[in-house]
Design an enzyme around this catalytic site. Structure first.
Site, PDB file in Angstrom:
ATOM      1  N   LEU A  32      18.719  -6.431   5.993  1.00 49.08           N
ATOM      2  CA  LEU A  32      19.898  -5.972   5.045  1.00 49.08           C
ATOM      3  C   LEU A  32      21.144  -5.961   5.696  1.00 49.08           C
ATOM      4  CD1 LEU A  32      17.854  -3.481   3.116  1.00 49.08           C
ATOM      5  CD2 LEU A  32      18.385  -5.713   2.175  1.00 49.08           C
ATOM      6  N   SER A  50       0.747  -1.068   0.012  1.00 48.53           N
ATOM      7  CA  SER A  50      -0.028   0.117  -0.069  1.00 48.53           C
ATOM      8  C   SER A  50       0.951   1.306   0.014  1.00 48.53           C
ATOM      9  CB  SER A  50      -1.005  -0.040   1.112  1.00 48.53           C
ATOM     10  OG  SER A  50      -0.317   0.252   2.456  1.00 48.53           O
ATOM     11  N   ASN A  51       2.043   1.025   0.526  1.00 45.66           N
ATOM     12  CA  ASN A  51       3.176   2.321   0.480  1.00 45.66           C
ATOM     13  C   ASN A  51       3.362   2.543  -0.924  1.00 45.66           C
ATOM     14  OD1 ASN A  51       3.556   3.815   3.299  1.00 45.66           O
ATOM     15  ND2 ASN A  51       3.469   1.603   3.868  1.00 45.66           N
ATOM     16  N   GLU A 107       1.256   7.094   6.803  1.00 46.24           N
ATOM     17  CA  GLU A 107       2.351   6.524   6.197  1.00 46.24           C
ATOM     18  C   GLU A 107       2.262   6.854   4.652  1.00 46.24           C
ATOM     19  OE1 GLU A 107       3.750   2.360   6.744  1.00 46.24           O
ATOM     20  OE2 GLU A 107       2.636   2.339   8.518  1.00 46.24           O
ATOM     21  N   HIS A 128       8.939   3.083   8.868  1.00 47.08           N
ATOM     22  CA  HIS A 128       8.594   2.215  10.029  1.00 47.08           C
ATOM     23  C   HIS A 128       7.524   2.488  10.708  1.00 47.08           C
ATOM     24  CE1 HIS A 128      10.017  -0.686  13.037  1.00 47.08           C
ATOM     25  NE2 HIS A 128       9.417   0.313  13.927  1.00 47.08           N
ATOM     26  N   MET A 140      10.573  -6.931   4.442  1.00 51.29           N
ATOM     27  CA  MET A 140      10.712  -7.465   5.851  1.00 51.29           C
ATOM     28  C   MET A 140      12.037  -8.350   5.960  1.00 51.29           C
ATOM     29  SD  MET A 140       8.068  -5.601   7.062  1.00 51.29           S
ATOM     30  CE  MET A 140       7.882  -6.310   8.557  1.00 51.29           C
ATOM     31  N   ASP A 180      23.249   0.694   9.154  1.00 53.14           N
ATOM     32  CA  ASP A 180      23.280  -0.750   9.679  1.00 53.14           C
ATOM     33  C   ASP A 180      22.837  -0.934  10.886  1.00 53.14           C
ATOM     34  OD1 ASP A 180      25.594   0.474  10.747  1.00 53.14           O
ATOM     35  OD2 ASP A 180      27.069  -0.701   9.545  1.00 53.14           O
ATOM     36  N   ASN A 226      13.645   3.906   4.354  1.00 52.40           N
ATOM     37  CA  ASN A 226      12.756   2.872   5.011  1.00 52.40           C
ATOM     38  C   ASN A 226      11.643   3.751   5.709  1.00 52.40           C
ATOM     39  OD1 ASN A 226      11.540   0.248   5.987  1.00 52.40           O
ATOM     40  ND2 ASN A 226      12.528   0.619   7.849  1.00 52.40           N
ATOM     41  N   ARG A 274      22.603 -15.005   3.614  1.00 53.21           N
ATOM     42  CA  ARG A 274      22.152 -13.688   3.746  1.00 53.21           C
ATOM     43  C   ARG A 274      23.017 -12.755   2.598  1.00 53.21           C
ATOM     44  NH1 ARG A 274      18.655 -10.950   6.854  1.00 53.21           N
ATOM     45  NH2 ARG A 274      18.536 -12.492   8.057  1.00 53.21           N
TER      46      ARG A 274
HETATM   47  C1  GAR Z   1       3.855  -0.678   6.725  1.00 49.67           C
HETATM   48  O1  GAR Z   1       3.207  -0.692   7.931  1.00 49.67           O
HETATM   49  C2  GAR Z   1       5.269  -0.366   7.092  1.00 49.67           C
HETATM   50  O2  GAR Z   1       5.606   0.868   7.704  1.00 49.67           O
HETATM   51  C3  GAR Z   1       5.699  -1.619   7.473  1.00 49.67           C
HETATM   52  O3  GAR Z   1       5.184  -2.733   6.890  1.00 49.67           O
HETATM   53  C4  GAR Z   1       3.853  -2.211   6.393  1.00 49.67           C
HETATM   54  C5  GAR Z   1       3.939  -2.412   4.822  1.00 49.67           C
HETATM   55  O4  GAR Z   1       2.755  -2.269   4.300  1.00 49.67           O
HETATM   56  N1  GAR Z   1       7.319  -1.840   7.552  1.00 49.67           N
HETATM   57  C6  GAR Z   1       7.934  -2.304   8.574  1.00 49.67           C
HETATM   58  O5  GAR Z   1       7.352  -2.917   9.598  1.00 49.67           O
HETATM   59  C7  GAR Z   1       9.377  -2.284   8.285  1.00 49.67           C
HETATM   60  N2  GAR Z   1      10.275  -2.785   9.406  1.00 49.67           N
HETATM   61  P1  GAR Z   1       2.458  -2.064   2.830  1.00 49.67           P
HETATM   62  O6  GAR Z   1       3.081  -3.319   2.212  1.00 49.67           O
HETATM   63  O7  GAR Z   1       0.906  -2.055   2.678  1.00 49.67           O
HETATM   64  O8  GAR Z   1       3.127  -0.644   2.529  1.00 49.67           O
END
Ligand code: GAR
Length: 199
Positions: free
Chosen positions: A97, A18-19, A178, A113, A94, A146, A111, A69
């Site tokens: 890195l 969605s982002n 977001e 968060h 998720m 990092d 990123n 990794r």
């Molecule tokens: C979002 O809420 C983002 O902030 C979070 O995952 C979701 C992804 O939603 N990111 C993390 O937790 C990163 N550690 P989306 O796939 O609908 O954008």
């Protein structure tokens, strides 16, 4: 024709996307001066891949067959670099890195968060915020370094936490923000209004 004023970017996703959609929408409507050259997912099932297809953006899936990794990240770096992006955005990606990856994209890796960092780094942020009894929660866009979830903060959005909130209700309230702040931070980066400085 290639528009040289558009910032080339590559987005990494793992799920819903969605982002990513918010970034695509603003790019298509001309509000965001970026060219999304590719979307890369580490999960074949990521819904965000369909969003990218729909927008005519190239997609790739790099799945867990690269278990080591370092090897996974090297493969990912080669793929990203084949698109010569000036910015790489993690949009619900998720995976942690490697330092090598993070250094390679130093100053051009963002990123989002779902918490008001430095509060609640890591997973299950909404549930933990409710359990901690905080009155305010939110989301953070930051440069990736990092140190996981500790890079320099670019933008934050705050939302209230109500006594009867569930993690899902709170997550939806945060997600709406977001979708507002991630494009805004990317726009500021594209317009060179923010630069990364080594600590
Ligand atoms: C979002 O809420 C983002 O902030 C979070 O995952 C979701 C992804 O939603 N990111 C993390 O937790 C990163 N550690 P989306 O796939 O609908 O954008």
């Amino acid at each position: 024709m290639v528009n040289t004023k558009l910032l080339p970017l590559v987005a990494l996703i793992s799920g819903r996307g969605s982002n990513l959609q918010a970034i695509i929408d603003q790019s298509q409507s001309g509000q965001l001066p970026v060219e999304i050259r590719a979307v890369i997912s580490n999960r074949l099932q990521a819904q965000g891949l369909a969003r990218a297809h729909h927008a005519g953006i190239k997609t790739h899936v790099l799945n867990q067959q690269y278990t080591h990794r370092e090897i996974f990240d090297k493969t990912l770096m080669n793929l990203i670099d084949s698109y010569t992006p000036k910015l790489v955005v993690l949009a619900g990606f998720m995976r942690i890195l490697t330092p090598r990856f993070v250094h390679h994209y130093k100053g051009r890796l963002l990123n989002i968060h779902p918490s008001l960092l430095p509060n609640f780094p890591g997973l299950d942020t909404h549930q933990r915020a409710i359990q901690a009894g905080v009155k305010e929660h939110g989301a953070t866009v930051h440069f990736v370094t990092d140190k996981v979830d500790q890079g320099p903060i670019i933008l934050q959005a705050r939302v209230p936490v109500y006594p009867d909130d569930t993690p899902d209700i709170l997550a939806a309230r945060v997600l709406k923000e977001e979708h507002r702040i991630y494009p805004e931070a990317i726009r500021a980066f594209a317009e060179k209004k923010i630069i990364f400085k080594d600590e």
